[in-house]
Write a protein that holds these residues in place. Sequence first.
Motif, short mmCIF file in Angstrom:
data_model
loop_
_atom_site.label_atom_id
_atom_site.label_comp_id
_atom_site.label_asym_id
_atom_site.label_seq_id
_atom_site.Cartn_x
_atom_site.Cartn_y
_atom_site.Cartn_z
N VAL A 1 35.77 15.06 25.35
CA VAL A 1 36.18 16.46 25.40
C VAL A 1 37.26 16.63 26.46
N ASP A 2 37.16 15.92 27.57
CA ASP A 2 38.22 15.99 28.59
C ASP A 2 39.56 15.53 28.01
N ASP A 3 39.53 14.49 27.18
CA ASP A 3 40.76 14.02 26.53
C ASP A 3 41.35 15.12 25.65
N VAL A 4 40.48 15.80 24.89
CA VAL A 4 40.91 16.87 24.00
C VAL A 4 41.60 17.98 24.78
N VAL A 5 41.01 18.38 25.89
CA VAL A 5 41.58 19.44 26.72
C VAL A 5 42.93 19.00 27.29
N THR A 6 43.02 17.78 27.78
CA THR A 6 44.28 17.26 28.32
C THR A 6 45.38 17.28 27.27
N ASP B 1 55.02 11.52 25.88
CA ASP B 1 54.73 12.23 27.13
C ASP B 1 53.28 12.71 27.17
N VAL B 2 52.78 13.17 26.04
CA VAL B 2 51.39 13.63 25.96
C VAL B 2 50.44 12.43 26.08
N ALA B 3 50.78 11.35 25.40
CA ALA B 3 49.97 10.13 25.51
C ALA B 3 49.94 9.64 26.96
#
Length: 119
Positions: free
Chosen positions: A5-10, A102-104
């Motif tokens: 979920v932290d990955d999703v938010v990031t 950049d997002v990755a």
Amino acid sequence: ELVTVDDVVTIANALGHSWRELGHLLGFSDDELKKFSSRHSNVSLPALIIVQEGKPQSSQTAAHLNEQSPAERMLREWLSVRGINARLFSLLSALEIIQRRDVADSLIAARMIGPGVMI
């Protein structure tokens, strides 16, 4: 590795208008993406229970999901549907395809620093 979920938010916070393109790569139809972008939609999203170390940590209801960005709602739905098949490699590859390195990179950096730390 599994997507968290932290990955999703990031990702959602960094993705901007590219979320629809990512959504298509993750298998969502135009109609499904429209539902995510409707602020007051009646999208039938399941409650998402986050499990860490075998223990539920929190529960997200559909009402709470409607307060989130379309990108975050879409990614949470993908995570919920894919479950243990929601792999980090798949998400990073999709970000590469839509030219959002950049997002990755933000996601990789956030994982190195740890959850809850803004970069």
